[in-house]
Design an enzyme around this catalytic site. Structure first.
Site: not given
Length: 343
Positions: A54, A185
């Site tokens: 992440c 994203y």
């Protein structure tokens, strides 16, 4: 991280489109020197839970290493693959975190708020005595590491959030977050061509501007490594391996921009930064968890990662990674990542 901090698309009044929107951190308590939120800085009291896959958690990993907080706040690393029960501790014996005694991160969330309906995100800081989640505020955690935890910093730790530079840093960080960190994203999870192309344009417009900014300066703000560089790096280091293909941000690779590629290598080769990067976890998470984008779950064999250790030549621009400080010592033996720059 995907399936956690990202929300379902929300409505947009223009044309009825539903662009990707990132959820705000639900648990935003702060751990401070004076304990004003009820959580005082105490060595050994808290556990930082991360996924090395992440980018948001990777900020906390790098900050903790650079500041020398390893002995002050312990580290839990989750499996890069999630299931419907959230991040899991299957990398540990008996599939349980050895300190918290839990199998899934949601258990710490449930202790804090029963029936919490939101996603279970990393980074997360858990109070060891109670087992409760303290915060999942990825934007604030590293700023507090740099300021509120200063009494526990190692000798020679860099100032990652210099007070005199904070106004300039805020402007740079906001653009990086909106268009790069979150922009990839927005492109990857876009559900319409329109929204994808908007995000794509934002990503590369900002990367071009950052390349121009870094052409004659070694670091984004000031003359040494700061929070701003850490936040950009965590996206750059994933770009060619994941975002270029998986998220369709494919105008060019970072390796094809001489300035950004040299800058990224410079940071990767800096002790405390590159030694927190796990390309295996990164690739397996994105390609195996995002089945809506990659239904076959095939993990690409490339790209070639050997170039990350090639000379970058950025020393000629002046400045130094740690300012008046010193590099961190090698990572603890149980935190060394196979194949990393300092392995």
């Amino acid at each position: 991280m995907s399936g956690t901090t990202e929300s379902a698309p929300e409505g947009n009044t223009e044309y009825g489109r539903k662009p990707f929107k990132r959820s705000k951190s639900h648990f935003a308590d702060r751990i401070t020197a004076d304990g004003r939120d009820g959580w005082p800085v105490e060595p050994g009291r808290y556990r930082l839970v991360v996924s090395r896959a992440c980018p948001w958690a990777s900020r906390a990993l790098a900050s903790r290493r650079l500041l020398g907080l390893e002995d002050a706040i312990s580290l839990a690393v989750v499996d890069p693959l999630q299931d419907d029960r959230s991040w899991r501790f299957t990398l540990d014996p008996d599939d349980r975190d050895p300190v918290l005694g839990i199998r899934f991160l949601h258990e710490a969330y449930d202790k804090r708020e029963t029936g919490y309906p939101g996603g279970v995100s990393v980074p997360a800081i858990v109070d060891i005595p109670s087992g409760e989640l303290v915060t999942n505020d990825f934007q604030q955690i590293t700023l507090d590491f740099a300021t509120e935890w200063s009494a526990l910093h190692r000798e020679g730790a860099p100032d990652l959030y210099p007070e005199a530079l904070r106004e300039e840093m805020a402007e740079v960080i906001e653009g990086v977050f909106r268009d790069v960190n979150n922009g990839v994203y927005r492109a990857g999870f876009a559900t319409t061509q329109y929204d994808y192309e908007l995000a794509y344009e934002d990503v590369f417009r900002r990367l071009d501007a950052l390349s121009a900014r870094l052409a004659d300066r070694r670091y984004l703000v000031g003359d040494h490594l700061t929070e701003a560089d850490i936040r950009l790096f965590t996206t750059l280091v994933r770009f060619d391996a994941v975002y270029h293909g998986h998220f369709k941000c494919n105008r060019n690779k970072i390796t094809e921009d001489p300035v950004l590629w040299a800058y990224a290598r410079d940071l990767y080769q800096t002790p405390g930064v590159g030694d927190t990067v796990d390309f295996d976890h990164i690739k397996r998470h994105y390609y195996e968890v995002h089945t809506g984008i990659n239904p076959t779950q095939i993990v690409p064999a490339g790209p070639d990662l050997s170039g990350w250790l090639e000379p970058h030549g950025r020393e000629r621009l002046g400045g130094s990674p740690f300012g008046d400080g010193t590099p961190p010592p090698p990572p603890p033996a149980d935190e060394v990542i196979p194949g990393g720059p300092q392995a």
